[in-house]
Design a protein around this motif. Structure first.
Motif, PDB file in Angstrom:
ATOM      1  N   LEU A 172      21.870   8.019 -26.796  1.00  0.00           N
ATOM      2  CA  LEU A 172      21.706   8.992 -26.126  1.00  0.00           C
ATOM      3  C   LEU A 172      20.559   9.017 -25.097  1.00  0.00           C
ATOM      4  CD1 LEU A 172      21.784  12.243 -25.817  1.00  0.00           C
ATOM      5  CD2 LEU A 172      20.106  12.484 -27.597  1.00  0.00           C
ATOM      6  N   PRO A 173      21.002   8.739 -23.929  1.00  0.00           N
ATOM      7  CA  PRO A 173      19.950   8.321 -22.940  1.00  0.00           C
ATOM      8  C   PRO A 173      19.528   9.547 -22.281  1.00  0.00           C
ATOM      9  CG  PRO A 173      22.116   8.414 -21.786  1.00  0.00           C
ATOM     10  CD  PRO A 173      22.368   8.771 -23.465  1.00  0.00           C
ATOM     11  N   ALA A 174      18.128   9.991 -22.756  1.00  0.00           N
ATOM     12  CA  ALA A 174      17.433  11.199 -22.396  1.00  0.00           C
ATOM     13  C   ALA A 174      17.081  11.261 -20.955  1.00  0.00           C
ATOM     14  CB  ALA A 174      16.371  11.226 -23.222  1.00  0.00           C
ATOM     15  N   GLY A 175      17.099  10.128 -20.290  1.00  0.00           N
ATOM     16  CA  GLY A 175      16.806  10.255 -18.906  1.00  0.00           C
ATOM     17  C   GLY A 175      17.689  10.510 -17.717  1.00  0.00           C
ATOM     18  N   GLY A 176      18.999  10.631 -18.397  1.00  0.00           N
ATOM     19  CA  GLY A 176      20.255  11.159 -17.228  1.00  0.00           C
ATOM     20  C   GLY A 176      21.426  10.234 -17.675  1.00  0.00           C
ATOM     21  N   ILE A 177      22.597  10.875 -17.457  1.00  0.00           N
ATOM     22  CA  ILE A 177      23.999  10.536 -17.788  1.00  0.00           C
ATOM     23  C   ILE A 177      24.810  10.245 -16.817  1.00  0.00           C
ATOM     24  CG2 ILE A 177      23.575  11.534 -20.149  1.00  0.00           C
ATOM     25  CD1 ILE A 177      25.118  14.134 -19.195  1.00  0.00           C
ATOM     26  N   GLN A 178      24.530  10.152 -15.562  1.00  0.00           N
ATOM     27  CA  GLN A 178      25.193   9.633 -14.455  1.00  0.00           C
ATOM     28  C   GLN A 178      24.331   9.440 -13.325  1.00  0.00           C
ATOM     29  OE1 GLN A 178      25.854  11.731 -11.822  1.00  0.00           O
ATOM     30  NE2 GLN A 178      25.673  14.047 -12.542  1.00  0.00           N
ATOM     31  N   GLN A 179      24.914   8.758 -12.363  1.00  0.00           N
ATOM     32  CA  GLN A 179      23.925   8.312 -11.132  1.00  0.00           C
ATOM     33  C   GLN A 179      23.158   9.247 -10.515  1.00  0.00           C
ATOM     34  OE1 GLN A 179      22.562   5.419 -10.486  1.00  0.00           O
ATOM     35  NE2 GLN A 179      21.773   5.855  -8.652  1.00  0.00           N
TER      36      GLN A 179
ATOM     37  N   ASP B  96      22.422  12.147 -11.830  1.00  0.00           N
ATOM     38  CA  ASP B  96      21.373  13.033 -12.727  1.00  0.00           C
ATOM     39  C   ASP B  96      20.196  12.453 -12.943  1.00  0.00           C
ATOM     40  OD1 ASP B  96      21.102  14.847 -14.678  1.00  0.00           O
ATOM     41  OD2 ASP B  96      21.866  13.647 -16.273  1.00  0.00           O
ATOM     42  N   GLN B  97      19.437  12.217 -11.942  1.00  0.00           N
ATOM     43  CA  GLN B  97      17.898  11.686 -12.238  1.00  0.00           C
ATOM     44  C   GLN B  97      17.115  12.500 -10.873  1.00  0.00           C
ATOM     45  OE1 GLN B  97      17.895   7.370 -11.975  1.00  0.00           O
ATOM     46  NE2 GLN B  97      19.835   7.342 -11.155  1.00  0.00           N
ATOM     47  N   GLN B  98      15.913  12.255 -11.207  1.00  0.00           N
ATOM     48  CA  GLN B  98      14.858  12.710 -10.190  1.00  0.00           C
ATOM     49  C   GLN B  98      15.029  12.309  -8.825  1.00  0.00           C
ATOM     50  OE1 GLN B  98      10.832  12.600 -11.389  1.00  0.00           O
ATOM     51  NE2 GLN B  98      10.096  14.017  -9.915  1.00  0.00           N
ATOM     52  N   GLY B  99      15.378  13.205  -7.740  1.00  0.00           N
ATOM     53  CA  GLY B  99      15.401  13.035  -6.448  1.00  0.00           C
ATOM     54  C   GLY B  99      16.817  12.675  -6.020  1.00  0.00           C
TER      55      GLY B  99
ATOM     56  N   ALA C 254      27.169   8.601 -38.268  1.00  0.00           N
ATOM     57  CA  ALA C 254      26.886   7.870 -37.153  1.00  0.00           C
ATOM     58  C   ALA C 254      25.386   7.580 -36.796  1.00  0.00           C
ATOM     59  CB  ALA C 254      27.450   8.803 -35.882  1.00  0.00           C
ATOM     60  N   GLU C 255      25.288   6.398 -36.353  1.00  0.00           N
ATOM     61  CA  GLU C 255      23.988   6.103 -36.135  1.00  0.00           C
ATOM     62  C   GLU C 255      23.781   6.564 -34.709  1.00  0.00           C
ATOM     63  OE1 GLU C 255      23.677   1.634 -35.143  1.00  0.00           O
ATOM     64  OE2 GLU C 255      24.804   1.440 -37.147  1.00  0.00           O
ATOM     65  N   LEU C 256      22.312   7.259 -34.630  1.00  0.00           N
ATOM     66  CA  LEU C 256      21.780   7.769 -33.476  1.00  0.00           C
ATOM     67  C   LEU C 256      20.942   6.872 -32.736  1.00  0.00           C
ATOM     68  CD1 LEU C 256      21.383   9.943 -31.337  1.00  0.00           C
ATOM     69  CD2 LEU C 256      19.706  10.981 -32.820  1.00  0.00           C
ATOM     70  N   HIS C 257      20.825   6.534 -31.658  1.00  0.00           N
ATOM     71  CA  HIS C 257      20.056   5.542 -30.797  1.00  0.00           C
ATOM     72  C   HIS C 257      19.652   6.255 -29.620  1.00  0.00           C
ATOM     73  CE1 HIS C 257      20.826   2.014 -33.526  1.00  0.00           C
ATOM     74  NE2 HIS C 257      22.211   2.570 -33.577  1.00  0.00           N
ATOM     75  N   GLU C 258      18.186   6.815 -29.395  1.00  0.00           N
ATOM     76  CA  GLU C 258      17.954   7.540 -28.266  1.00  0.00           C
ATOM     77  C   GLU C 258      17.192   6.638 -27.726  1.00  0.00           C
ATOM     78  OE1 GLU C 258      15.327  11.633 -27.021  1.00  0.00           O
ATOM     79  OE2 GLU C 258      16.171  11.510 -28.740  1.00  0.00           O
ATOM     80  N   ILE C 259      17.333   6.641 -26.333  1.00  0.00           N
ATOM     81  CA  ILE C 259      16.593   5.882 -25.227  1.00  0.00           C
ATOM     82  C   ILE C 259      15.737   6.743 -24.145  1.00  0.00           C
ATOM     83  CG2 ILE C 259      17.815   3.630 -25.442  1.00  0.00           C
ATOM     84  CD1 ILE C 259      18.977   4.337 -22.658  1.00  0.00           C
ATOM     85  N   VAL C 260      14.794   6.309 -23.765  1.00  0.00           N
ATOM     86  CA  VAL C 260      13.872   7.192 -22.850  1.00  0.00           C
ATOM     87  C   VAL C 260      14.735   7.307 -21.437  1.00  0.00           C
ATOM     88  CG1 VAL C 260      11.764   7.633 -21.718  1.00  0.00           C
ATOM     89  CG2 VAL C 260      11.893   7.031 -24.279  1.00  0.00           C
ATOM     90  N   GLY C 261      15.124   6.141 -21.145  1.00  0.00           N
ATOM     91  CA  GLY C 261      15.737   6.026 -19.750  1.00  0.00           C
ATOM     92  C   GLY C 261      17.085   6.721 -19.683  1.00  0.00           C
TER      93      GLY C 261
END
Length: 419
Positions: A342-349, A351-354, A378-385
């Motif tokens: 789970l990338p909490a910082g965005g899920i496509q190009q 979808d991020q600030q700017g 299922a294993e859950l792996h969350e990343i900040v990026g």
């Protein structure tokens, strides 16, 4: 002298004998061998097929009399499709056919689609149909490498229009059977989904890294039929692992878009027990045909036309929560090892600030819902990026390498390839 390719020719010889015999003649004229399979129910063809309707019935564990008495034409043809699919697969496995071509209207096409799905990737498959390219054919019925052509002028009897089509199709299937390079089985295969290099970029890192480890990586472009191909190969256990990182087709299907891969998207790897690492790439985008009006539920959402065929809008937070719940339900049904990144910082190009499609509140709604919906199996792996950050690719490789070390994923074949 080159060995002649044997083409299985499927159709209802009691009603389409002229067309089928014309196809046989054209196949043989270009150096092929026609192996006739008759799937008639009530009548008999005016020629002797190599595989008759009684053979279809036996392959379906019944008799033609029982099929006739089964109740209606739909039930009867479904049983004939079962027999034809089983028999075609048996003929292929025994090395008796090199490809198949089928001719039909909606009935014959329905049967032919089952036959195509029964044969593995690399076996040439051609369907001549009055409903080719029609929305009557759902994505999940289309085999990975199926070729189709519209049977123009194909209602009743031969004419110059349908002869042009039938002759092209007959030549094409023989040519395909001669030219096909069948899949290389020397290295274990990993399936990966993506949505173009500009939108999702992890494959630029992951593909060469997995190849160094001795795997063949097959990347599928998730614009509808790409995901369908991934699902079809997974259903036939064609992968040792699946990295399903672009689920946009699932979002399309849930929101009613025709740009989808069928209702079983994100299900076949799990159903077959194939280890899968999953991520929610581009689930915030909904595609639909540019030449149609924007769906009413999305008229106020950001819109972009990619070309004259394909346009996209972004979904709101409530819709993204709905998608998260669907992902969770599909992961819960998996029978094999499953991990979710789970990338909490965005899920496509974008979808991020700017970037133009950045909607932090809608993204947060998805992330929050997804955390709660990843099932216990299922294993859950969350990343900040962000999904396109190096940290995402590193996490995917970390999970994959651990699974190899634990024997969950078989090791790759490095160095000299196995023949």
């Amino acid at each position: 002298m080159e060995e002649k390719r044997r083409i299985l020719v499927i159709g209802t010889g009691d009603t389409k004998a002229d067309e089928l015999l014309f196809m046989r003649e054209r196949i043989e004229a270009v150096g092929g061998v026609a192996v006739m399979m008759d799937v008639s129910v009530l009548g008999d063809p005016p020629y002797k097929p190599e595989h008759d309707k009684h053979a279809m019935a036996r392959a379906a564990d019944t008799t033609i009399e029982a099929i006739i008495a089964s109740g209606d034409e739909n039930t009867a043809m479904t049983l004939m499709a079962l027999g034809a699919s089983r028999l075609a697969r048996s003929l292929h496995d025994r090395g008796e056919i090199d490809g198949f071509i089928a001719l039909g209207g909606s009935m014959g096409t329905d049967l032919a689609l089952d036959v195509a799905l029964a044969l593995p990737l690399g076996v040439p498959k051609f369907v001549v149909s009055t409903i080719a390219y029609s929305h009557l054919v759902p994505p999940e019925r289309i085999a990975t490498d199926l070729m189709m052509i519209l049977w123009a002028g194909g209602l009743y009897g031969l004419n110059s229009a349908c002869k042009a089509v039938l002759s092209q199709a007959s030549g094409a299937i023989v040519g395909a059977a001669r030219a096909v390079v069948k899949p290389d089985m020397s290295r274990p295969k990993v399936g990966m989904s993506s949505l173009g290099k500009s939108c999702l970029q992890y494959m630029v890192t992951l593909k060469p890294e997995l190849e160094k480890r001795g795997y063949e990586v097959i990347v599928f472009h998730t614009t509808g039929m790409g995901g369908r191909a991934l699902e079809a190969i997974a259903a036939q256990k064609g992968f040792v692992a699946v990295l399903d990182f672009s689920l946009q087709e699932l979002a399309n299907q849930l929101t009613g878009s025709v740009v989808n891969s069928g209702t079983d998207r994100l299900e076949n790897a799990g159903r077959q027990g194939i280890p899968q690492i999953v991520a929610p790439g581009a689930i915030d985008m909904v595609d639909f045909p540019t030449w149609q009006a924007v769906p009413s539920r999305f008229t106020e959402r950001p819109y972009h036309a990619h070309n004259r065929l394909l346009a996209s809008v972004t979904s709101d937070g409530a819709t993204r929560r709905e998608i998260a719940r669907a992902i969770g339900d599909k992961l819960a049904a998996a029978t094999g090892p499953t991990a979710f990144i789970l990338p909490a910082g965005g899920i496509q190009q974008w979808d991020q600030q700017g970037e133009p499609l950045y909607e932090p509140e809608a993204l947060s709604a998805f992330v929050e819902e997804m955390r709660a919906r990843v099932p216990d199996n299922a294993e859950l792996h969350e990343i900040v990026g962000h999904i396109n950050d190096d940290a995402f690719s590193a996490k995917a490789l970390e999970i994959f390498d651990r699974w190899v070390a634990e024997g969950i994923v078989p090791p790759g074949v490095t160095g000299r390839r196995v023949a």
